[in-house]
Design a protein around this motif. Structure first.
Motif, PDB file in Angstrom:
ATOM      1  N   LEU A 165      68.114  26.199 -53.626  1.00 41.62           N
ATOM      2  CA  LEU A 165      66.921  26.369 -54.449  1.00 41.62           C
ATOM      3  C   LEU A 165      66.047  27.493 -53.926  1.00 41.62           C
ATOM      4  O   LEU A 165      65.512  28.289 -54.692  1.00 41.62           O
ATOM      5  CB  LEU A 165      66.112  25.062 -54.497  1.00 41.62           C
ATOM      6  CG  LEU A 165      66.717  23.968 -55.374  1.00 41.62           C
ATOM      7  CD1 LEU A 165      65.894  22.693 -55.261  1.00 41.62           C
ATOM      8  CD2 LEU A 165      66.828  24.414 -56.815  1.00 41.62           C
ATOM      9  N   THR A 166      65.886  27.584 -52.613  1.00 35.57           N
ATOM     10  CA  THR A 166      65.068  28.644 -52.036  1.00 35.57           C
ATOM     11  C   THR A 166      65.648  30.004 -52.400  1.00 35.57           C
ATOM     12  O   THR A 166      64.920  30.920 -52.747  1.00 35.57           O
ATOM     13  CB  THR A 166      65.016  28.495 -50.501  1.00 35.57           C
ATOM     14  OG1 THR A 166      64.541  27.195 -50.209  1.00 35.57           O
ATOM     15  CG2 THR A 166      64.100  29.524 -49.878  1.00 35.57           C
ATOM     16  N   GLY A 167      66.974  30.116 -52.334  1.00 35.41           N
ATOM     17  CA  GLY A 167      67.621  31.373 -52.675  1.00 35.41           C
ATOM     18  C   GLY A 167      67.506  31.714 -54.145  1.00 35.41           C
ATOM     19  O   GLY A 167      67.597  32.870 -54.526  1.00 35.41           O
ATOM     20  N   CYS A 168      67.315  30.705 -54.985  1.00 31.32           N
ATOM     21  CA  CYS A 168      67.245  30.922 -56.425  1.00 31.32           C
ATOM     22  C   CYS A 168      65.856  31.302 -56.919  1.00 31.32           C
ATOM     23  O   CYS A 168      65.694  31.655 -58.071  1.00 31.32           O
ATOM     24  CB  CYS A 168      67.693  29.674 -57.182  1.00 31.32           C
ATOM     25  SG  CYS A 168      69.448  29.389 -57.033  1.00 31.32           S
ATOM     26  N   ILE A 169      64.834  31.158 -56.068  1.00 34.84           N
ATOM     27  CA  ILE A 169      63.487  31.506 -56.507  1.00 34.84           C
ATOM     28  C   ILE A 169      63.464  33.000 -56.757  1.00 34.84           C
ATOM     29  O   ILE A 169      63.648  33.795 -55.850  1.00 34.84           O
ATOM     30  CB  ILE A 169      62.433  31.099 -55.456  1.00 34.84           C
ATOM     31  CG1 ILE A 169      62.410  29.586 -55.309  1.00 34.84           C
ATOM     32  CG2 ILE A 169      61.071  31.630 -55.845  1.00 34.84           C
ATOM     33  CD1 ILE A 169      61.576  29.096 -54.159  1.00 34.84           C
ATOM     34  N   SER A 170      63.290  33.344 -58.017  1.00 34.15           N
ATOM     35  CA  SER A 170      63.371  34.760 -58.332  1.00 34.15           C
ATOM     36  C   SER A 170      61.980  35.373 -58.415  1.00 34.15           C
ATOM     37  O   SER A 170      60.995  34.685 -58.646  1.00 34.15           O
ATOM     38  CB  SER A 170      64.135  34.957 -59.633  1.00 34.15           C
ATOM     39  OG  SER A 170      63.528  34.217 -60.650  1.00 34.15           O
ATOM     40  N   PRO A 225      63.697  41.221 -54.025  1.00 33.43           N
ATOM     41  CA  PRO A 225      62.568  40.777 -53.201  1.00 33.43           C
ATOM     42  C   PRO A 225      62.746  39.319 -52.776  1.00 33.43           C
ATOM     43  O   PRO A 225      63.176  38.484 -53.572  1.00 33.43           O
ATOM     44  CB  PRO A 225      61.361  40.896 -54.135  1.00 33.43           C
ATOM     45  CG  PRO A 225      61.826  41.659 -55.314  1.00 33.43           C
ATOM     46  CD  PRO A 225      63.298  41.487 -55.403  1.00 33.43           C
ATOM     47  N   HIS A 226      62.450  39.046 -51.518  1.00 34.63           N
ATOM     48  CA  HIS A 226      62.443  37.685 -50.982  1.00 34.63           C
ATOM     49  C   HIS A 226      61.146  37.548 -50.202  1.00 34.63           C
ATOM     50  O   HIS A 226      61.099  37.917 -49.033  1.00 34.63           O
ATOM     51  CB  HIS A 226      63.635  37.438 -50.051  1.00 34.63           C
ATOM     52  CG  HIS A 226      64.916  37.214 -50.767  1.00 34.63           C
ATOM     53  ND1 HIS A 226      65.454  35.955 -50.980  1.00 34.63           N
ATOM     54  CD2 HIS A 226      65.764  38.082 -51.361  1.00 34.63           C
ATOM     55  CE1 HIS A 226      66.578  36.085 -51.661  1.00 34.63           C
ATOM     56  NE2 HIS A 226      66.793  37.353 -51.902  1.00 34.63           N
ATOM     57  N   GLY A 227      60.105  37.072 -50.867  1.00 36.72           N
ATOM     58  CA  GLY A 227      58.804  36.976 -50.206  1.00 36.72           C
ATOM     59  C   GLY A 227      58.292  38.353 -49.863  1.00 36.72           C
ATOM     60  O   GLY A 227      58.090  39.178 -50.744  1.00 36.72           O
ATOM     61  N   SER A 284      71.975  44.163 -46.109  1.00 34.98           N
ATOM     62  CA  SER A 284      70.884  44.982 -45.574  1.00 34.98           C
ATOM     63  C   SER A 284      69.537  44.364 -45.935  1.00 34.98           C
ATOM     64  O   SER A 284      69.393  43.735 -46.992  1.00 34.98           O
ATOM     65  CB  SER A 284      70.940  46.398 -46.142  1.00 34.98           C
ATOM     66  OG  SER A 284      72.030  47.099 -45.608  1.00 34.98           O
ATOM     67  N   GLU A 285      68.578  44.570 -45.050  1.00 38.28           N
ATOM     68  CA  GLU A 285      67.225  44.081 -45.308  1.00 38.28           C
ATOM     69  C   GLU A 285      66.234  45.214 -45.092  1.00 38.28           C
ATOM     70  O   GLU A 285      66.435  46.092 -44.248  1.00 38.28           O
ATOM     71  CB  GLU A 285      66.897  42.896 -44.396  1.00 38.28           C
ATOM     72  CG  GLU A 285      67.725  41.669 -44.734  1.00 38.28           C
ATOM     73  CD  GLU A 285      67.352  40.431 -43.938  1.00 38.28           C
ATOM     74  OE1 GLU A 285      68.111  39.463 -44.015  1.00 38.28           O
ATOM     75  OE2 GLU A 285      66.313  40.445 -43.241  1.00 38.28           O
ATOM     76  N   PHE A 286      65.146  45.139 -45.846  1.00 37.27           N
ATOM     77  CA  PHE A 286      64.115  46.178 -45.814  1.00 37.27           C
ATOM     78  C   PHE A 286      62.748  45.496 -45.815  1.00 37.27           C
ATOM     79  O   PHE A 286      62.589  44.407 -46.365  1.00 37.27           O
ATOM     80  CB  PHE A 286      64.221  47.068 -47.060  1.00 37.27           C
ATOM     81  CG  PHE A 286      65.592  47.658 -47.265  1.00 37.27           C
ATOM     82  CD1 PHE A 286      65.915  48.909 -46.779  1.00 37.27           C
ATOM     83  CD2 PHE A 286      66.580  46.942 -47.948  1.00 37.27           C
ATOM     84  CE1 PHE A 286      67.183  49.453 -46.965  1.00 37.27           C
ATOM     85  CE2 PHE A 286      67.849  47.473 -48.143  1.00 37.27           C
ATOM     86  CZ  PHE A 286      68.149  48.733 -47.650  1.00 37.27           C
ATOM     87  N   ASP A 287      61.766  46.158 -45.211  1.00 41.56           N
ATOM     88  CA  ASP A 287      60.417  45.577 -45.251  1.00 41.56           C
ATOM     89  C   ASP A 287      59.726  45.948 -46.572  1.00 41.56           C
ATOM     90  O   ASP A 287      60.327  46.608 -47.431  1.00 41.56           O
ATOM     91  CB  ASP A 287      59.607  45.972 -44.012  1.00 41.56           C
ATOM     92  CG  ASP A 287      59.225  47.445 -43.965  1.00 41.56           C
ATOM     93  OD1 ASP A 287      59.405  48.160 -44.984  1.00 41.56           O
ATOM     94  OD2 ASP A 287      58.734  47.889 -42.912  1.00 41.56           O
ATOM     95  N   ASN A 288      58.468  45.553 -46.705  1.00 42.65           N
ATOM     96  CA  ASN A 288      57.772  45.762 -47.979  1.00 42.65           C
ATOM     97  C   ASN A 288      57.327  47.209 -48.214  1.00 42.65           C
ATOM     98  O   ASN A 288      56.651  47.506 -49.188  1.00 42.65           O
ATOM     99  CB  ASN A 288      56.596  44.796 -48.123  1.00 42.65           C
ATOM    100  CG  ASN A 288      55.606  44.912 -46.991  1.00 42.65           C
ATOM    101  OD1 ASN A 288      55.648  45.862 -46.196  1.00 42.65           O
ATOM    102  ND2 ASN A 288      54.709  43.944 -46.893  1.00 42.65           N
ATOM    103  N   LYS A 289      57.755  48.099 -47.295  1.00 43.93           N
ATOM    104  CA  LYS A 289      57.526  49.530 -47.517  1.00 43.93           C
ATOM    105  C   LYS A 289      58.859  50.281 -47.598  1.00 43.93           C
ATOM    106  O   LYS A 289      58.898  51.499 -47.535  1.00 43.93           O
ATOM    107  CB  LYS A 289      56.662  50.095 -46.397  1.00 43.93           C
ATOM    108  CG  LYS A 289      55.244  49.542 -46.436  1.00 43.93           C
ATOM    109  CD  LYS A 289      54.423  50.088 -45.296  1.00 43.93           C
ATOM    110  CE  LYS A 289      53.026  49.461 -45.350  1.00 43.93           C
ATOM    111  NZ  LYS A 289      52.303  49.697 -44.121  1.00 43.93           N
ATOM    112  N   GLY A 290      59.950  49.517 -47.688  1.00 51.01           N
ATOM    113  CA  GLY A 290      61.272  50.112 -47.873  1.00 51.01           C
ATOM    114  C   GLY A 290      61.995  50.498 -46.592  1.00 51.01           C
ATOM    115  O   GLY A 290      63.104  51.019 -46.642  1.00 51.01           O
ATOM    116  N   LYS A 291      61.396  50.226 -45.442  1.00 50.77           N
ATOM    117  CA  LYS A 291      62.017  50.599 -44.160  1.00 50.77           C
ATOM    118  C   LYS A 291      63.147  49.611 -43.822  1.00 50.77           C
ATOM    119  O   LYS A 291      62.996  48.402 -43.999  1.00 50.77           O
ATOM    120  CB  LYS A 291      60.936  50.552 -43.076  1.00 50.77           C
ATOM    121  CG  LYS A 291      61.374  51.077 -41.745  1.00 50.77           C
ATOM    122  CD  LYS A 291      60.206  51.030 -40.768  1.00 50.77           C
ATOM    123  CE  LYS A 291      60.742  50.753 -39.380  1.00 50.77           C
ATOM    124  NZ  LYS A 291      59.832  50.070 -38.515  1.00 50.77           N
TER     125      LYS A 291
END
Ligand code: FES
Length: 147
Positions: free
Chosen positions: A24-29, A101-103, A113-120
């Motif tokens: 469910l957590t993964g499905c929160i869009s 986006p995840h939070g 891959s993961e990125f912060d809220n500024k794309g880094k």
């Protein structure tokens, strides 16, 4: 019920609940802005799109997604502060999958891959940051400069 049966039954129940919660957590869009306008090379999003009313309580979203048909990928618009926003293009720099986006961060389902809220980049395999855009605001709107 014997001790062994009790433990087995309850462990399976716990495992089931944790799997459901994880799913469910993964499905929160992310919330997609209802109205996105385009004018003079700017995507225009109303600030009110960040406001959500839940049970008479006003909640401010930390991210919304702006979609515009002429762009190949959507743009995540993060609220960093009262009048501070970042606009990040959701095309992964690794192999071009769409980033989600995840939070407060972004994840590419392609290869993780993961990125912060500024794309880094915060986790590879992507090595380059996501494309970002200049953002301006006025009383009502947020302007994402696509030039
Ligand atoms: S395409 Fe995004 S991590 Fe590979």
């Amino acid at each position: 019920m014997e001790r062994r049966d009790f433990i087995r039954t309850n462990c399976l129940a716990c495992l089931g609940w944790s799997t459901i919660l994880t799913t469910l957590t993964g499905c929160i869009s992310a919330y997609y802005a209802k109205q996105v306008d385009f004018k003079q090379n700017n995507l225009i999003v109303k600030k009110s799109e960040f406001v959500e009313i839940k049970k008479d309580k006003k909640i401010i979203r930390n991210v919304i997604v702006a979609k515009y048909e002429k762009l190949g990928f959507p743009i995540a618009l993060f609220r960093l502060g009262e009048e501070q926003y970042s606009a990040v293009y959701l095309e992964c720099t690794h192999q071009g999958n769409e980033v989600q986006p995840h939070g407060d961060y972004l994840v590419c389902e392609g290869h993780g891959s993961e990125f912060d809220n500024k794309g880094k980049v915060t986790q590879g395999p992507a090595e380059k940051p996501l494309r970002t855009f200049m953002v301006k605001t006025d009383q009502e709107n947020i302007y994402i400069d696509l030039s």
